[in-house]
Write an enzyme that holds these catalytic residues in place. Structure first.
Site: not given
Ligand SMILES: [Cu+2]
Length: 157
Positions: A88, A149
């Site tokens: 991420h 996200m």
């Molecule tokens: Cu992510």
């Protein structure tokens, strides 16, 4: 930055004004002592305006989400993102996703340097950003923006 200073200055001025008005109201010799005991109240008010840090978990329990997804803070406050699962990042850079947004006059920021928008952050690390411009910021995790996200930071005065 400018707004924050003005806010602190305004609190300082009102803090001074309070004991003075107290003097005027009571009008006896005891008013001087009242002024002295009022000072700790002024310090408490200033402490409440101190910058705060709010934590946002990135990918907790391996979910492709930020937790909480929306945070509301004041100018001068900091958001600290903690990377809890692999793969991420955090970015408001327009080159990373059309979903990204910063208020007019605010700079884009990201948890990586440069334009490699798929740069990811290691688990266990953190990224912090201090917000100096009011408004709504929308950030994404570049690899997972399409999966929702996405996070929002609302910065109030
Ligand atoms: Cu992510």
């Amino acid at each position: 930055m400018e707004t924050r200073r003005q806010l602190l200055k305004a609190i300082g001025v009102s803090g001074v004004a309070l004991p003075l008005s107290g003097c005027t109201t009571s009008g006896d010799s005891g008013a001087n002592e009242t002024t002295t005991t009022a000072e700790p109240t002024t310090e408490t008010t200033t402490t409440e305006a101190e910058p705060e840090t709010v934590t946002v978990a990135v990918g907790p329990e391996k979910r492709l989400r930020y937790e909480p997804e929306t945070v509301e803070i004041s100018v001068g406050d900091t958001v600290e993102w903690t990377f809890e699962s692999p793969g991420h990042n955090v970015t408001t850079k327009s080159g990373a996703s059309p979903k990204c947004k910063v208020p007019d006059g605010a700079e884009e920021f990201a948890s990586y340097e440069g334009k490699n928008h798929f740069s990811i952050n290691e688990v266990g690390t953190t990224y912090s950003y201090t917000f100096e411009v009011t408004g709504e910021y929308v950030y994404v995790c570049t690899p997972h923006a399409g999966q929702g996200m996405v996070g929002t930071v609302i910065v109030n005065e």
